[in-house]
Design an enzyme around this catalytic site. Structure first.
Site, short mmCIF file in Angstrom:
data_model
loop_
_atom_site.label_atom_id
_atom_site.label_comp_id
_atom_site.label_asym_id
_atom_site.label_seq_id
_atom_site.Cartn_x
_atom_site.Cartn_y
_atom_site.Cartn_z
N ARG B 42 0.85 -1.17 0.00
CA ARG B 42 0.00 0.00 0.00
C ARG B 42 0.88 1.22 0.00
O ARG B 42 2.07 1.13 0.27
CB ARG B 42 -0.89 0.02 1.24
CG ARG B 42 -1.81 -1.18 1.32
CD ARG B 42 -3.00 -0.79 2.15
NE ARG B 42 -3.95 -1.86 2.24
CZ ARG B 42 -4.01 -2.72 3.27
NH1 ARG B 42 -3.15 -2.62 4.25
NH2 ARG B 42 -4.93 -3.65 3.28
N THR B 43 0.28 2.36 -0.30
CA THR B 43 1.05 3.60 -0.28
C THR B 43 1.52 3.87 1.14
O THR B 43 0.71 4.11 2.03
CB THR B 43 0.21 4.78 -0.78
OG1 THR B 43 -0.29 4.45 -2.06
CG2 THR B 43 1.05 6.02 -0.87
N GLN B 44 2.82 3.77 1.37
CA GLN B 44 3.37 4.06 2.69
C GLN B 44 4.06 5.41 2.70
O GLN B 44 4.35 5.95 3.74
CB GLN B 44 4.37 2.97 3.09
CG GLN B 44 3.75 1.59 3.17
CD GLN B 44 2.72 1.48 4.28
OE1 GLN B 44 2.75 2.22 5.25
NE2 GLN B 44 1.80 0.55 4.15
N GLN B 45 4.36 5.91 1.53
CA GLN B 45 4.99 7.22 1.43
C GLN B 45 4.76 7.77 0.04
O GLN B 45 4.61 7.00 -0.92
CB GLN B 45 6.49 7.08 1.69
CG GLN B 45 7.15 6.08 0.78
CD GLN B 45 8.65 6.00 1.04
OE1 GLN B 45 9.28 6.99 1.34
NE2 GLN B 45 9.21 4.81 0.91
#
Lengths: 253, 266, 247
Positions: B42-45
């Protein structure tokens, strides 16, 4: 040079779905009224996001909910409570009683026990027996009925003050007298206003604006309090409890 | 039948299992992973990012500004990116944060707009509706622990009313007469508040433009992830207009006189 | 109706001995019972017009639209079963959505008509389904300019300069053939479209009708929109005047 051990195990920086948006709320129950208040500042860290974001919401003519903590969760939670109250109205052709709203809120909060709404709720209003009531909740739904409660950023400043002024903690009555069980509305309003001006003075996350909701039991009048500036009536029916809001400025620094 | 070719021809156990005694359910599983399982990406940054967006209310409407830079870390990667986006006839949405997430947002809003248009029911989406929609989308995505990594400003003018609001990756929302995202929240917001608060109904279009330009200049001086190439969107009763990219005059001659840090220590 | 009683008309999955599929022909009957719909592909856009028969005075004016918007730049007019037309529009919108998701670009009218015709054709193959009871005119402006297509119940899909379906299509086609369509402007096309609809309307058989008209092209900034009220009124009054002098 990068540490090889940290490369072997890619470090995870998990997304944090929560934040704190500051502000403070409080509610005080009288014998036949209830006062629910909150400041209107919304902040994150040292930044003021806006000077006007309401934290106190009229649910029915006899129930007002104050929500403090993570603003996005708070707004969503209020939205869902209001939706459930509307469904109740459609099913039963009346507003949900205060103590039922309190239990509803506990159920809704506990339903999210393992991904909580990061909010502290204070519900104020008039019970079916006509008494003023305050219910306070923790984020996962533990709740109790009280005479007064402060929550939020300045809870630690305001609650001891309320304990002293409402519960008369650490006060000794004059010989032959006793402390009153309930305070009159003008006194309560003064305490609320003093609480917020003081919290504004000493806490950076409190300030900008103050919204005080007053719920009056059936038949009770404002006697003496009408003159207060910035008051507006929000009642929708004419034979039951009445709701008022007072909007005041707080220091903006 | 095991439908996963990667499992075919393998012993049921890594250590050879001649008599096939190893339980069949312990074969490697290649199906969809449980939500809580590790390794779901998933988008972590944010990766390619835009910096501040600024917006203010003024006499006739709302004005918004954002530069044209999309950074890849500290690399100024894309220098002609539009971060102000028109939605429908009354609204502009400006984005900081991850630009691919912003492109996805543009896509879902386009999809929404076409759906509304084809309904042909006489209703049109205004800034209020776009804001509510975006706040629900952003909050839903954060609640799935899969956020759209953006700070968004939504500005519009419809039915004689100005509208200006903020939504971010947490689903946090608020409105105010001046708003700024990213570094702008620290650097430009105080300047904007000083210039605008209490004067929302007095400020002319020209003055509003100057306030934003001055703030953009300050940001360009101080924000290392900014670019001296930006656009201004104006939303009023006349509708939406997003300017061509423009530059600001800046002065750097003072730089050589600075002493006390950096290369010149004398 | 020589087909009746032969048994070959009960299912779309069975040919008659002389190679016909009666269910498809019956679907065309449904189209023929419907008010006329026309489309004009002109120099700078497309105009769609429908003779919407009003079968009850109780209906709200403007109800039961037969021209629908598929995407910003594509419109659709149908003749036949109204509900089938709405199913077609739903499929068409989904097609637009799919193309946008996959390619991030707007649907073309040709691609749309092709895909819809494939679906229509599939419904001529099986005993468990009935062919669509509509002929649909798709009109729009895309990267190849103004386009106009008809999809019939049989699944046939053809492009046209001028299209006509429904009750009065024969007369409408003769009128369309007289026009130099590729030289007309959209405004001129609006006038002609209104005139043709008023002309093909049979006052003796049908009482009331509403003229429904949309356009897409230069005049509408490439959006599929209703023809503006003032222009529509002008077109109507000129159509009525032309009717007086006709024949």
């Amino acid at each position: 040079m990068p540490d090889m051990a940290s490369l072997a195990h890619p470090q995870q920086r998990a997304f944090n779905p929560y934040t704190e948006n500051g502000g403070t709320i409080l509610a005080i129950a009288g014998a036949d009224f209830s006062v629910i208040a909150g400041d209107t500042r919304q902040s994150e860290g040292y930044s003021i996001q806006t000077r006007y974001a309401p934290k106190v919401f009229r649910l029915t003519d006899r129930a007002v909910l104050a929500v403090n903590g993570f603003a996005a969760d708070g707004n969503m939670f209020v939205k869902k409570v209001k939706q459930r109250l509307e469904w109740y109205r459609h099913a039963h052709a009346k507003d949900m009683p205060l103590r039922a709203i309190a239990r509803l809120i506990q159920t809704m909060l506990y339903a999210r026990r393992f991904f909580p709404y990061y909010v502290y709720n204070i519900l104020g209003g008039i019970e079916e027996d006509g008494t003023g009531a305050v219910y306070s909740f923790d984020p996962v739904g533990s709740y109790e009925r009280e005479a007064c409660r402060a929550a939020g950023a300045a809870q630690s400043l305001v609650q001891p003050f309320l304990d002293n002024q409402i519960y008369f903690k650490n006060q000794v009555p004059a010989p032959g007298t006793s402390h009153p069980a309930h305070l009159p509305l003008p006194t309560v309003l003064s305490i609320v206003i003093d609480s917020f001006t003081s919290a504004t003075e000493r806490h950076i996350e409190v300030g900008d604006g103050l919204e005080i909701y007053i719920v009056l039991a059936k038949g009770r009048t404002l006697h003496g309090t009408e003159s207060i500036g910035g008051m507006q009536e929000l009642t929708t029916t004419d034979d039951g409890e009445r709701v008022f809001v007072v909007r005041r400025d707080l220091k903006k620094d | 039948m095991d439908h996963f070719p990667t499992n075919w021809g393998r012993p049921r156990n890594d250590a050879f299992d001649a008599y096939a005694t190893h339980p069949i359910h312990q074969r490697p599983y290649n199906g969809p992973k449980d939500t809580f399982a590790d390794g779901v990406q998933r988008t972590q940054q944010p990766i390619v990012t835009g910096t501040s967006v600024l917006a203010i209310k003024y006499k006739d409407g709302v004005m918004m500004a954002a530069d044209n830079l999309a950074s890849y870390g500290s690399l100024a990667r894309f220098k002609d990116v539009q971060r102000l986006h028109q939605v429908g006839n009354y609204t502009v949405i400006g984005a900081g944060g991850d630009m691919s997430d912003f492109q996805y947002i543009q896509y879902i809003l386009e999809e929404l707009s076409v759906e509304e248009i084809s309904a042909q029911d006489g209703h049109e989406l205004g800034p209020v509706e776009i804001h509510e929609y975006m706040s629900q989308v952003m909050y839903a995505r954060r609640s799935k622990m899969n956020p759209l990594w953006n700070s968004l400003l939504i500005a519009g003018f419809k039915d004689g009313k100005r509208f200006l609001s903020f939504v971010d990756l947490l689903g946090t929302t608020y409105t105010a007469s001046t708003l700024a995202t990213g570094y702008g929240a620290y650097i430009a917001q105080p300047l904007l508040r000083k210039a605008v608060e209490g004067r929302e109904d007095i400020i002319t279009e020209e003055e509003a433009r100057k306030i934003l330009e001055d703030s953009m200049r300050v940001l360009f001086y101080r924000d290392a992830r900014s670019l001296n190439k930006f656009q201004i969107a104006t939303i009023s009763s006349a509708g939406v207009s997003i300017s061509d990219s423009m530059q600001l005059d800046t002065t750097w001659s003072f730089a050589e006189d600075i002493r006390g840090y950096g290369a010149q220590t004398q | 109706m020589t087909s009746i009683g032969t048994g070959y008309d009960l299912s779309a999955s069975t040919y008659s001995p002389d190679g016909r599929i009666f269910q498809v022909e019956y679907a065309n009957k449904a189209v023929e019972n419907s008010g006329t719909a026309i489309g004009l592909r002109v120099k700078d856009g497309v105009v769609l017009a429908v003779e919407k028969l009003v079968h009850s005075k109780l209906l709200v004016p403007g109800a039961n639209r037969r021209i629908q918007t598929i995407d910003r730049h594509i419109g659709m007019a149908s003749a036949g079963l109204l509900a089938d037309g709405r199913k077609i529009s739903q499929l068409a919108r989904e097609e637009g959505s799919k193309i946008r998701k996959m390619w991030r670009e707007p649907l073309t009218v040709k691609a749309l008509s092709d895909r819809i015709s494939l679906g229509a054709q599939a419904y001529t193959l099986y005993s468990s389904v009935r062919p669509f009871g509509v002929s649909t005119i798709f009109g729009g402006v895309d990267k190849s300019g103004p386009s106009l297509y008809i999809v019939e119940p049989s699944g046939v899909c053809l492009g046209y300069h001028g299209a006509a379906v429904g009750k009065g299509r024969q007369l409408a086609k003769t009128e369309l053939e007289k026009l130099k369509l590729s030289e007309l402007s959209m405004r001129e096309a609006v006038m002609e479209a209104a005139r043709i609809i008023y002309l093909v309307h049979d006052d003796n058989k049908e009482k009331e009708f509403e003229l429904e008209m949309t356009w897409v092209g230069d005049e509408s900034n490439d959006l599929h929109l209703p023809v503006p009220d003032d222009l529509l009124e002008e077109a109507k009054s000129r159509a009525k005047a032309a009717l007086e002098t006709f024949e």
